[in-house]
Design a protein around this motif. Structure first.
Motif, PDB file in Angstrom:
ATOM      1  N   THR A 293       1.635  16.416   3.355  1.00 21.43           N
ATOM      2  CA  THR A 293       1.973  14.999   3.402  1.00 21.43           C
ATOM      3  C   THR A 293       2.378  14.587   2.003  1.00 21.43           C
ATOM      4  OG1 THR A 293      -0.318  14.396   3.021  1.00 21.43           O
ATOM      5  CG2 THR A 293       0.426  14.480   5.282  1.00 21.43           C
ATOM      6  N   VAL A 294       3.309  13.660   1.952  1.00 20.62           N
ATOM      7  CA  VAL A 294       3.788  13.158   0.672  1.00 20.62           C
ATOM      8  C   VAL A 294       3.588  11.665   0.656  1.00 20.62           C
ATOM      9  CG1 VAL A 294       5.743  12.952  -0.862  1.00 20.62           C
ATOM     10  CG2 VAL A 294       5.501  14.982   0.560  1.00 20.62           C
TER      11      VAL A 294
ATOM     12  N   THR B 249       4.553   2.306  -8.978  1.00 21.60           N
ATOM     13  CA  THR B 249       3.922   2.498 -10.272  1.00 21.60           C
ATOM     14  C   THR B 249       3.514   1.139 -10.819  1.00 21.60           C
ATOM     15  OG1 THR B 249       6.005   2.199 -11.441  1.00 21.60           O
ATOM     16  CG2 THR B 249       5.449   4.426 -10.746  1.00 21.60           C
ATOM     17  N   PRO B 250       2.643   1.125 -11.803  1.00 13.59           N
ATOM     18  CA  PRO B 250       2.304  -0.159 -12.431  1.00 13.59           C
ATOM     19  C   PRO B 250       3.552  -0.834 -13.005  1.00 13.59           C
ATOM     20  CG  PRO B 250       0.790   1.559 -13.143  1.00 13.59           C
ATOM     21  CD  PRO B 250       1.846   2.232 -12.332  1.00 13.59           C
TER      22      PRO B 250
ATOM     23  N   GLY C 236       0.816  -1.203   0.000  1.00 11.65           N
ATOM     24  CA  GLY C 236       0.000   0.000   0.000  1.00 11.65           C
ATOM     25  C   GLY C 236       0.848   1.251   0.000  1.00 11.65           C
ATOM     26  N   ASN C 237       0.201   2.392  -0.119  1.00 10.10           N
ATOM     27  CA  ASN C 237       0.919   3.656  -0.124  1.00 10.10           C
ATOM     28  C   ASN C 237       1.441   3.962   1.270  1.00 10.10           C
ATOM     29  OD1 ASN C 237      -0.471   3.425  -2.425  1.00 10.10           O
ATOM     30  ND2 ASN C 237      -1.439   5.450  -2.356  1.00 10.10           N
ATOM     31  N   TYR C 238       2.525   4.704   1.292  1.00 10.48           N
ATOM     32  CA  TYR C 238       3.051   5.137   2.568  1.00 10.48           C
ATOM     33  C   TYR C 238       3.525   6.564   2.461  1.00 10.48           C
ATOM     34  CZ  TYR C 238       2.936   0.528   4.627  1.00 10.48           C
ATOM     35  OH  TYR C 238       2.518  -0.654   5.141  1.00 10.48           O
ATOM     36  N   ARG C 239       3.449   7.278   3.563  1.00  9.48           N
ATOM     37  CA  ARG C 239       4.053   8.590   3.623  1.00  9.48           C
ATOM     38  C   ARG C 239       5.497   8.462   4.088  1.00  9.48           C
ATOM     39  NH1 ARG C 239       1.735  11.398   7.447  1.00  9.48           N
ATOM     40  NH2 ARG C 239       0.534   9.660   8.256  1.00  9.48           N
ATOM     41  N   PHE C 240       6.235   9.542   3.894  1.00 11.04           N
ATOM     42  CA  PHE C 240       7.668   9.507   4.186  1.00 11.04           C
ATOM     43  C   PHE C 240       7.966   9.024   5.590  1.00 11.04           C
ATOM     44  CE2 PHE C 240      11.770  11.236   5.292  1.00 11.04           C
ATOM     45  CZ  PHE C 240      12.513  11.018   4.161  1.00 11.04           C
ATOM     46  N   LYS C 241       7.370   9.673   6.545  1.00  9.60           N
ATOM     47  CA  LYS C 241       7.673   9.338   7.930  1.00  9.60           C
ATOM     48  C   LYS C 241       7.185   7.936   8.290  1.00  9.60           C
ATOM     49  CE  LYS C 241       9.950  12.599  10.216  1.00  9.60           C
ATOM     50  NZ  LYS C 241       9.625  13.991  10.462  1.00  9.60           N
TER      51      LYS C 241
ATOM     52  N   LEU D 163       9.793   3.565 -10.814  1.00  5.81           N
ATOM     53  CA  LEU D 163       9.244   2.454 -10.052  1.00  5.81           C
ATOM     54  C   LEU D 163       8.334   2.949  -8.939  1.00  5.81           C
ATOM     55  CD1 LEU D 163      12.537   0.430  -9.882  1.00  5.81           C
ATOM     56  CD2 LEU D 163      10.498  -0.185 -11.180  1.00  5.81           C
ATOM     57  N   VAL D 164       8.511   4.212  -8.583  1.00  5.27           N
ATOM     58  CA  VAL D 164       7.735   4.783  -7.485  1.00  5.27           C
ATOM     59  C   VAL D 164       7.156   6.126  -7.919  1.00  5.27           C
ATOM     60  CG1 VAL D 164       8.074   6.004  -5.309  1.00  5.27           C
ATOM     61  CG2 VAL D 164       8.811   3.642  -5.507  1.00  5.27           C
ATOM     62  N   LYS D 165       5.936   6.380  -7.497  1.00  7.89           N
ATOM     63  CA  LYS D 165       5.315   7.664  -7.795  1.00  7.89           C
ATOM     64  C   LYS D 165       5.164   8.453  -6.494  1.00  7.89           C
ATOM     65  CE  LYS D 165       0.935   9.473  -9.533  1.00  7.89           C
ATOM     66  NZ  LYS D 165      -0.242   8.794  -8.922  1.00  7.89           N
ATOM     67  N   ARG D 166       5.537   9.715  -6.576  1.00  7.14           N
ATOM     68  CA  ARG D 166       5.519  10.590  -5.412  1.00  7.14           C
ATOM     69  C   ARG D 166       4.395  11.597  -5.578  1.00  7.14           C
ATOM     70  NH1 ARG D 166       7.868  15.629  -4.252  1.00  7.14           N
ATOM     71  NH2 ARG D 166       8.689  15.864  -2.141  1.00  7.14           N
ATOM     72  N   THR D 167       3.541  11.678  -4.575  1.00  8.81           N
ATOM     73  CA  THR D 167       2.420  12.603  -4.658  1.00  8.81           C
ATOM     74  C   THR D 167       2.397  13.500  -3.434  1.00  8.81           C
ATOM     75  OG1 THR D 167       1.200  10.765  -5.651  1.00  8.81           O
ATOM     76  CG2 THR D 167      -0.034  12.752  -5.131  1.00  8.81           C
ATOM     77  N   VAL D 168       2.335  14.806  -3.691  1.00 11.08           N
ATOM     78  CA  VAL D 168       2.313  15.770  -2.595  1.00 11.08           C
ATOM     79  C   VAL D 168       0.888  16.262  -2.367  1.00 11.08           C
ATOM     80  CG1 VAL D 168       3.215  17.956  -1.757  1.00 11.08           C
ATOM     81  CG2 VAL D 168       4.606  16.532  -3.263  1.00 11.08           C
TER      82      VAL D 168
END
Lengths: 129, 129
Positions: A91-92, A97-98, A49-54, A79-84
């Motif tokens: 939160t980021v 990614t697929p 699942g998605n995770y935030r930085f911390k 390989l990874v998508k970053r969303t702010v």
DNA sequence: TATATCGGTTTCCTAAGAGATACCAGATAG
DNA sequence: CTATCTGGTATCTCTTAGGAAACCGATATA
């Protein structure tokens, strides 16, 4: 990998060295993407699942410096998508990614070999204490 | 790998950490066997036939110190067989064991992914110059 | 006003990876 | 007698990977 390919590796002289590089380079590329202490733990964490930085920082026990570096690399390699999110505080969120699914087969191959290898070398000792 | 397994890696807390170690450890084992600068070049060289120490040294451009270390590791892991001939001067021949063939699938998976990844990230640049 | 949160960055440090070079013993070839 | 071959070791150095801790600006809460 991408920036420069001055990585001159020699090889048995049956084959010329460009031929040999063609064999070695892709393996090196893949290995560079997976080796190091944290790439696999991060990737595996993100498969859940998605995770935030911390969150990542706390859960896999990586220092912020390393985490930041690794995530940048993974993002560069798509390989990874970053969303702010501009919540307060910001939160980021990080997610696979697929495309990252393409690593599945590689990681499975590594794990399968690792499993049988461990059995072979330590047949009756502690089963992953 | 073998000597001790104090390698404590954390993981997302959905799963307990022994569960998670069971996923990570075999991958680590396999990766430890393949990463570093010289394992793959040595293994690939040996797929083309037996080599003596100095031959490997000269042909893949590895220093004797590293070569010695790497060959010992590979031998410990039963991937390489070392044979001493008491010719004069003594010659020592290194060859892959039949077991080493089990790595084939792993290395192929790495190479395949590496190839397509390179194409994906640098679609039209130099094709392995 | 103080404290905590967020996602990082910066600086300093140590441990490991790796290269360069010299060297060893035993035997043979010049 | 010297040089050369073998399979390595030993020593020294440099570079890289990685960890620890402090810090940042913006905001929210107490």
């Amino acid at each position: 990998m991408c920036p420069k390919e001055t990585d001159e590796q020699k090889c048995p002289d049956q084959h010329n060295s460009t031929e040999c590089a063609k064999h070695l380079m892709p393996v090196r590329d893949a290995l560079d993407m997976l080796s190091g202490k944290w790439k696999i733990p991060i990737i595996i964490a993100l498969t859940y699942g998605n995770y935030r930085f911390k969150e990542l920082h706390r859960q896999i026990g990586i220092t912020p410096k390393m985490l930041s570096k690794e995530l940048k690399e993974l993002e560069m390699h798509q390989l990874v998508k970053r969303t702010v999110y501009d919540s307060t505080p910001v939160t980021v969120s990080y997610e696979l990614t697929p495309y990252a699914a393409s690593l599945r087969h590689v990681i499975d191959a590594l794990r399968d070999w690792g499993l049988q290898h461990r059995k072979r070398l330590m047949p009756k000792s502690k089963p992953a204490a």
